[in-house]
Scaffold this active site. Sequence first.
Site, PDB file in Angstrom:
ATOM      1  N   GLN A 149      35.482  50.969  37.217  1.00 23.81           N
ATOM      2  CA  GLN A 149      35.045  49.713  37.818  1.00 23.81           C
ATOM      3  C   GLN A 149      35.091  49.898  39.337  1.00 23.81           C
ATOM      4  OE1 GLN A 149      37.409  45.968  37.806  1.00 23.81           O
ATOM      5  NE2 GLN A 149      35.739  45.176  36.560  1.00 23.81           N
ATOM      6  N   TYR A 176      34.800  38.116  44.970  1.00 23.74           N
ATOM      7  CA  TYR A 176      34.706  39.411  45.633  1.00 23.74           C
ATOM      8  C   TYR A 176      33.373  39.546  46.340  1.00 23.74           C
ATOM      9  CZ  TYR A 176      39.017  40.646  43.205  1.00 23.74           C
ATOM     10  OH  TYR A 176      40.303  40.680  42.735  1.00 23.74           O
TER      11      TYR A 176
HETATM   12  C1  LIG Z   1      47.132  42.374  35.138  1.00 22.97           C
HETATM   13  C2  LIG Z   1      45.654  42.155  35.009  1.00 22.97           C
HETATM   14  C3  LIG Z   1      44.798  42.818  35.884  1.00 22.97           C
HETATM   15  C4  LIG Z   1      43.419  42.627  35.803  1.00 22.97           C
HETATM   16  N1  LIG Z   1      42.592  43.338  36.626  1.00 22.97           N
HETATM   17  C5  LIG Z   1      41.247  43.235  36.482  1.00 22.97           C
HETATM   18  C6  LIG Z   1      40.361  44.059  37.224  1.00 22.97           C
HETATM   19  O1  LIG Z   1      40.757  44.922  38.015  1.00 22.97           O
HETATM   20  N2  LIG Z   1      39.045  43.886  37.033  1.00 22.97           N
HETATM   21  C7  LIG Z   1      38.547  42.974  36.138  1.00 22.97           C
HETATM   22  O2  LIG Z   1      37.321  42.856  36.006  1.00 22.97           O
HETATM   23  N3  LIG Z   1      39.353  42.214  35.400  1.00 22.97           N
HETATM   24  C8  LIG Z   1      40.686  42.326  35.545  1.00 22.97           C
HETATM   25  N4  LIG Z   1      41.501  41.594  34.729  1.00 22.97           N
HETATM   26  C9  LIG Z   1      40.900  40.736  33.679  1.00 22.97           C
HETATM   27  C10 LIG Z   1      40.898  41.457  32.322  1.00 22.97           C
HETATM   28  O3  LIG Z   1      40.058  42.588  32.341  1.00 22.97           O
HETATM   29  C11 LIG Z   1      40.401  40.519  31.201  1.00 22.97           C
HETATM   30  O4  LIG Z   1      39.080  40.131  31.445  1.00 22.97           O
HETATM   31  C12 LIG Z   1      41.228  39.281  31.091  1.00 22.97           C
HETATM   32  O5  LIG Z   1      42.600  39.612  31.017  1.00 22.97           O
HETATM   33  C13 LIG Z   1      40.794  38.437  29.856  1.00 22.97           C
HETATM   34  O6  LIG Z   1      40.918  39.167  28.676  1.00 22.97           O
HETATM   35  P1  LIG Z   1      42.112  38.831  27.640  1.00 22.97           P
HETATM   36  O7  LIG Z   1      41.843  37.434  27.183  1.00 22.97           O
HETATM   37  O8  LIG Z   1      41.931  39.865  26.545  1.00 22.97           O
HETATM   38  O9  LIG Z   1      43.393  38.987  28.407  1.00 22.97           O
HETATM   39  C14 LIG Z   1      42.873  41.744  34.822  1.00 22.97           C
HETATM   40  C15 LIG Z   1      43.744  41.098  33.952  1.00 22.97           C
HETATM   41  C16 LIG Z   1      45.098  41.289  34.035  1.00 22.97           C
HETATM   42  C17 LIG Z   1      46.003  40.579  33.053  1.00 22.97           C
END
Ligand SMILES: Cc1cc2nc3c(=O)[nH]c(=O)nc-3n(C[C@H](O)[C@H](O)[C@H](O)COP(=O)(O)O)c2cc1C
Length: 174
Positions: A102, A172
């Site tokens: 990414q 962003y």
């Molecule tokens: C600690 C953490 C860091 C994350 N960093 C990013 C990131 O760098 N880029 C991004 O697009 N999403 C980031 N996300 C979002 C996750 O990729 C994901 O879309 C989000 O947690 C929702 O999915 P879930 O319901 O399975 O948790 C982050 C989420 C968490 C919890």
Amino acid sequence: MKLTRIFEPITINKTEFKNRMVVSAMVTNYCNEDGTPTEKFMAYHEHKAKGGYGIIITEDFAVTRTAGASKTLAGLWEDRQVEPWRVFTDRIHKAGAKTIAQIYHAGRETSSQITGEQPIAPSAIKDPTMPETPREMSVNEIRDLEKAFVDAALRAKAAGFDGVEVHGAHGYLI
Ligand SMILES: Cc1cc2nc3c(=O)[nH]c(=O)nc-3n(C[C@H](O)[C@H](O)[C@H](O)COP(=O)(O)O)c2cc1C
């Protein structure tokens, strides 16, 4: 009738992924301050690859030295970073998964405390949740940044990544 195809391979733009299980991008803060991976970062993702995920999307790589919103973030802003990331992609591939880098620029969602420079944005308008008012970018800076995204993507390819994902959420820059 098939209930799920999650364990079946899928081909996206000529790249075959062994299944449809994807680790979405998540910032670890496990990288070195020069944007290269630590052993902890590599082992963390390798563990997921060995566990069976077909696709691992990394955290957001900074496309310039000042693009990141934290200090210990992945980076692909200079050629010197390619070889260390090649070690990472080799390990993920050996563990049976593919990996997508990414890439991003945090724009006004970072601070001079992290980057050492006033944040940049399309306009000099502060995000109410952030400490600083950004500086408006010049047209030349916008062109340079377009090139920085392209160069980061090319470095990702040279480092063995199987694709890139452009991060444009959370306010962003892009
Ligand atoms: C600690 C953490 C860091 C994350 N960093 C990013 C990131 O760098 N880029 C991004 O697009 N999403 C980031 N996300 C979002 C996750 O990729 C994901 O879309 C989000 O947690 C929702 O999915 P879930 O319901 O399975 O948790 C982050 C989420 C968490 C919890």
